[in-house]
Write an enzyme that holds these catalytic residues in place. Structure first.
Site, mmCIF file in Angstrom:
data_model
loop_
_atom_site.group_PDB
_atom_site.id
_atom_site.type_symbol
_atom_site.label_atom_id
_atom_site.label_comp_id
_atom_site.label_asym_id
_atom_site.label_seq_id
_atom_site.Cartn_x
_atom_site.Cartn_y
_atom_site.Cartn_z
ATOM 1 N N HIS B 222 -1.707 -14.383 20.333
ATOM 2 C CA HIS B 222 -1.106 -13.768 19.309
ATOM 3 C C HIS B 222 -2.202 -13.926 18.519
ATOM 4 C CE1 HIS B 222 1.937 -11.890 19.335
ATOM 5 N NE2 HIS B 222 2.251 -11.465 20.324
ATOM 6 N N ASP B 623 -9.044 -3.984 0.844
ATOM 7 C CA ASP B 623 -9.521 -5.631 -0.398
ATOM 8 C C ASP B 623 -8.107 -6.369 -0.108
ATOM 9 O OD1 ASP B 623 -8.562 -3.575 -3.229
ATOM 10 O OD2 ASP B 623 -7.464 -3.769 -1.652
ATOM 11 N N GLU B 632 -5.229 7.748 -0.006
ATOM 12 C CA GLU B 632 -5.086 6.922 1.144
ATOM 13 C C GLU B 632 -4.097 6.888 2.060
ATOM 14 O OE1 GLU B 632 -5.886 2.782 -0.963
ATOM 15 O OE2 GLU B 632 -8.268 3.628 0.357
ATOM 16 N N ASP B 661 10.098 4.350 -5.138
ATOM 17 C CA ASP B 661 9.714 4.409 -6.456
ATOM 18 C C ASP B 661 8.905 4.260 -6.725
ATOM 19 O OD1 ASP B 661 11.672 2.144 -8.860
ATOM 20 O OD2 ASP B 661 10.790 4.357 -9.184
ATOM 21 N N GLU B 672 6.659 -3.007 0.003
ATOM 22 C CA GLU B 672 7.999 -1.450 -0.112
ATOM 23 C C GLU B 672 8.049 0.115 0.130
ATOM 24 O OE1 GLU B 672 7.942 -1.635 -5.281
ATOM 25 O OE2 GLU B 672 7.842 0.585 -3.851
#
Lengths: 162, 685
Positions: B222, B623, B632, B661, B672
């Site tokens: 990891h 970025d 995208e 939303d 989100e």
């Protein structure tokens, strides 16, 4: 007639698969053997409720002449199939279990003291190990009243039929 | 109240004690059956977690075959090679502490009290400023560069050495902090999974700087930026550090690549993170440039590449040739069906270059240079790996990814997708070759925190307790003095678990596992439905329990005991048959958007590939802002859908976008989005 046989064969095939699944859970090396000490767990997980004595009888049937500490699937399968087909070692119905507790509760209080249960389970029948006793008490004892309300306990522990 | 010792009548008392005995046996029988049942549930739960986790790791490596990621990785390596630029680049001097910063302050050179203060600060949930993080990482890098690939440690000063593996979750240090009297070896996997990975790293690195001769860090699988993208560490750093997160991540990748690969105690005990293979040779490992292998997941390109850098069909990035159709022997896998290699990864077997060609046409690549950098096939500077480099790479991968098994031999580790499964004979061979007496490794979670195998020649040590879920397992570490006899300390970090009964503990962990499993089943709904319908000859919507179990295994390929799990997954059966449509409804969760025929395949793709989706999003988000544009977003879906051979219409994607939303003016917040699709259990049990 043929249909009946088909049904019987299907049933046996299903039983075989069930046994295989249960066996595989404990087959850590993937070589169709399990540690002999796990046999009891496997048999019980298949819905049977044998006593320790009855377990020993089964083991006598399936163990090799010179016990290696391992049980082979090939010997386990036919014996276990018979056990399931003959519906041996059926689980205990709740009401019978309740009666068993009531026998221990001689004063008919509706509950048992932890010491009472401990004495029974550790001295009578096929005694519990200390670990088993502690585990049972940890779940059975009502923390507020420090007694075992066995009726509630039995209801709580009802196991689903496999 | 034992056997009644009343002496009124002999008969009565006999009868009474006999009844008591019978009652006791009854209760004991019943109770033993109950605990057996519990034990089986516990084992199944364990298997579920492992199956899902390992198949996730495998997925991870599959996704890597998309060439764009390789290119991005290669760009990165070139930067790494320009070391002189680094300090200028990281320029932490110009990162100023904000006013009102209440977190810990570090000054270099670090002292023991700084390090201890850091531990306290994190215990109080304080946050270390990016400036200090970067500074600490730079100092760590400078130190690690001086270290050999293999650390040699000795117990000659009568010290006990403590070995920990797979920390992941914040340690409580009840063994004591590292010091001159208390040397430690940390065996990899410090990040991913927990929420405080960066803090763990900071503490470990701080102690490394203070006690470079007593603290030894091995690299784990990891400690790899690609794995971090998938398993949450990247997300954690970005969330905590936002603006500076990207810099921190880049420096971290360099630091990870400089972590030593192995530690040897007294020339007798070998400590590595994963395992070994038949070809493991410490002399070779000692000489390689370990920092070249930034990610063990990315294989250096083979020598025979075509003009356009296309890879030969059938090869995938772990060195396992997936065109090899010989089945993995069933004895290596749980479950009674053998799982042929070629059925595991249908997507991977498509030639990557063909895929990309289709993708680019479909997506209609624009002149946007940022996107084309990711997807372009042409590469002016080929990195051609030599045979030697490939051999070296394999040494590294084997050490970081392999697992021991009980079968003799050494075969590719198909579950993880990298490294090997090595048997007791391999252990014997390799240990004898180097004159070792014990191999200590980590990499696999163990119920009791540690486990011996291969005739006590291999010890797995796992130090993160409650790894899968509260109550799932104990953690352990091992201490050894000059006699090299291991002493184990086990623990389970939670005040509440001690009070839970075994039943409650099992239930809690099991609920988690079953929930994960339900999610997996739901994600494969369409395939399952198709398979059920094929099985359902009478077309009545019902199939037998037996058929259900067989079908589910053939679709899911998780090697789980479905018959045993059935009662947890299927609530209603009528005389040995399951109504599968009703079952799917039961499995269903609260979906955030209304499912229409068009969107159902999108939803399913979404659930099934949630992790892959997130990985791709984060790669595109070059970025590291946490936001990607709608365009995208759309392109990602197109790429994914073509790679997976499913149809997802533009309309469905637009509907999806509209229904969430998005409040960031044409940009989508990745977090989100992923949160919105976390499955919610409709029937919390």
């Amino acid at each position: 007639m043929a249909e009946e046989r088909e049904i019987a064969e299907a049933m046996i095939s299903e039983i075989h698969k069930k046994i295989t699944d249960a066996f595989d859970v404990f087959d850590h090396e993937y070589n169709k053997t399990v540690d002999v000490r796990e046999i009891g767990t496997i048999i019980r997980s298949l819905g049977c409720c044998p006593s320790e004595g009855e377990l020993h009888d089964i083991l006598a049937e399936i163990e090799d002449e010179e016990p290696t500490g391992y049980i082979n699937f090939d010997r386990f399968l036919p014996t276990m199939t018979k056990v399931l087909m003959e519906r041996r070692y059926r689980p205990i119905p709740e009401d019978v279990l309740l009666q068993a507790f009531e026998v221990l509760d001689q004063e008919k209080k509706g509950y048992l003291m932890p010491e009472q249960l401990t004495k029974f389970m550790s001295e009578e029948g096929e005694p519990f190990t200390q670990e088993e006793m502690e585990e049972m008490l940890s779940a059975a004892v009502d923390p507020d009243k420090n007694v075992i309300l066995y009726k509630d306990y039995v209801t709580m522990m009802a196991v689903e039929a496999p | 109240m034992g056997c009644g010792s009343s002496t009124t009548t002999v008969d009565y008392s006999l009868k009474k004690s006999e009844r008591a005995m019978k009652a006791a046996i009854l209760i004991q029988r019943w109770y033993r059956r109950y605990t057996a049942h519990l034990e089986v549930r516990r084992r199944c739960t364990w298997t579920i977690f492992q199956s899902i986790e390992y198949s996730g790791e495998q997925d991870q490596i599959k996704v890597r075959t998309l060439q764009k990621m390789e290119l991005k990785g290669m760009m990165f390596e070139k930067e790494i090679n320009e070391e002189m630029e680094l300090e200028k680049y990281y320029d932490f001097e110009n990162i100023h502490l904000s006013e009102g910063y209440k977190g810990p302050h570090l000054c270099f050179p670090l002292t023991a009290s700084h390090a201890a203060a850091l531990v306290e600060a994190f215990r109080h949930k304080q946050h270390l400023h990016a400036r200090y993080v970067l500074q600490l990482l730079l100092e760590t890098w400078k130190l690690l560069k001086l270290m050999p690939n293999i650390n040699r440690v000795s117990t000659c000063y009568n010290k006990e050495i403590t070995v920990c593996g797979d920390l992941k979750i914040c340690p409580s240090w009840h063994n004591g902090l590292p010091s001159v009297e208390k040397p430690y070896i940390f065996n990899g996997d410090y990040v991913d999974r927990g929420k405080d990975s960066i803090e763990i790293l900071m503490i470990l690195f701080a102690f490394l700087l203070v006690y470079p001769n007593q603290v030894h860090l091995n690299r784990g699988n990891h400690e790899d930026y690609i794995v971090n993208l998938r398993y949450g560490f990247t997300k954690e750093v970005m969330q905590k550090y936002k603006v500076h997160g990207k810099k921190i991540l880049r420096l971290l990748q360099i630091v990870f690549s400089w972590l030593p690969l192995a530690t040897i105690i007294d020339q007798k005990i070998l400590i590595i993170h994963g395992g070994i293979s038949r070809s493991t040779d410490l002399d070779v490992i000692a000489t390689i440039d370990r920092h070249k292998y930034v990610s063990a997941v990315k294989q250096p390109k083979r020598r025979k590449t075509t003009r356009q850098g296309q890879r030969q069909p059938g090869e995938c990035c772990c060195g396992i040739n997936r065109n090899d159709s010989s089945p993995v022997p069933s004895t290596y896998r749980s479950g009674s069906d053998s799982r042929p290699l070629n059925s595991i990864s249908k997507g991977v077997r498509l030639s990557v270059d063909k895929e990309l060609e289709r993708c680019r046409k479909q997506v209609g690549l624009s002149d946007d240079t940022r996107v084309s950098l990711l997807l372009s096939e042409s590469d002016t500077e080929q990195y051609e790996a030599s045979e030697l480099e490939n051999a070296e790479w394999k040494q590294v991968v084997d050490i970081l990814w392999s697992d021991p098994v009980n079968q003799e031999g050494c075969i590719p580790n198909v579950v993880r997708g990298g490294g090997c499964y090595f048997g007791p004979d391999v252990t014997k061979e390799v240990l004898e070759k180097h004159n070792f007496q014990l191999l200590i490794r980590s990499h696999e979670c163990k119920q009791d925190g540690y486990e011996f195998c291969h005739n006590r020649k291999v010890l797995t040590i796992f130090s993160a307790s409650n790894y899968y879920e509260e109550g799932s397992n104990r953690g352990a570490y091992v201490r050894m003095g000059p006699d090299l006899i291991p002493h184990f300390v086990q623990y389970q970090s939670s005040k509440t678990t001690r009070k839970l009964t075994m039943r409650q503990r099992v239930s809690r962990v099991e609920r988690s596992a079953i929930r994960d499993l339900r999610e997996q089943l739901f994600a494969h709904r369409c395939d399952l439905l198709r398979a059920f319908e094929q099985c359902d000859k009478t077309k009545k919507g019902k199939i037998s329990l037996n058929d259900w179990a067989n079908t589910v295994e053939s679709v899911m390929q998780l090697g789980l005991p479905w018959r045993i799990l059935r009662s947890q997954l299927v609530p209603n059966t009528t005389d040995g048959h399951i109504d599968y449509q009703a079952w799917f409804e039961h499995l269903a969760i609260e979906q955030p958007i209304k499912e229409t025929p068009q969107s159902s395949s999108l939803l399913e793709t979404l659930y099934r590939n949630r992790s892959n989706l997130e990985t791709i999003f984060r790669l595109i988000d070059s970025d590291s802002s946490g936001l990607i544009s709608f365009e995208e977003f759309r392109q990602t879906w197109k790429l994914l859908s073509s790679h997976l051979n499913t149809e997802i219409s533009d309309q469905a994607i637009s509907d999806l976008a509209r229904s969430i939303d998005f409040n960031k003016d044409g940009n989508i917040d990745i977090n989100e989005f992923m949160e919105a699709f976390r499955l919610v259990d409709r029937n919390p049990s």
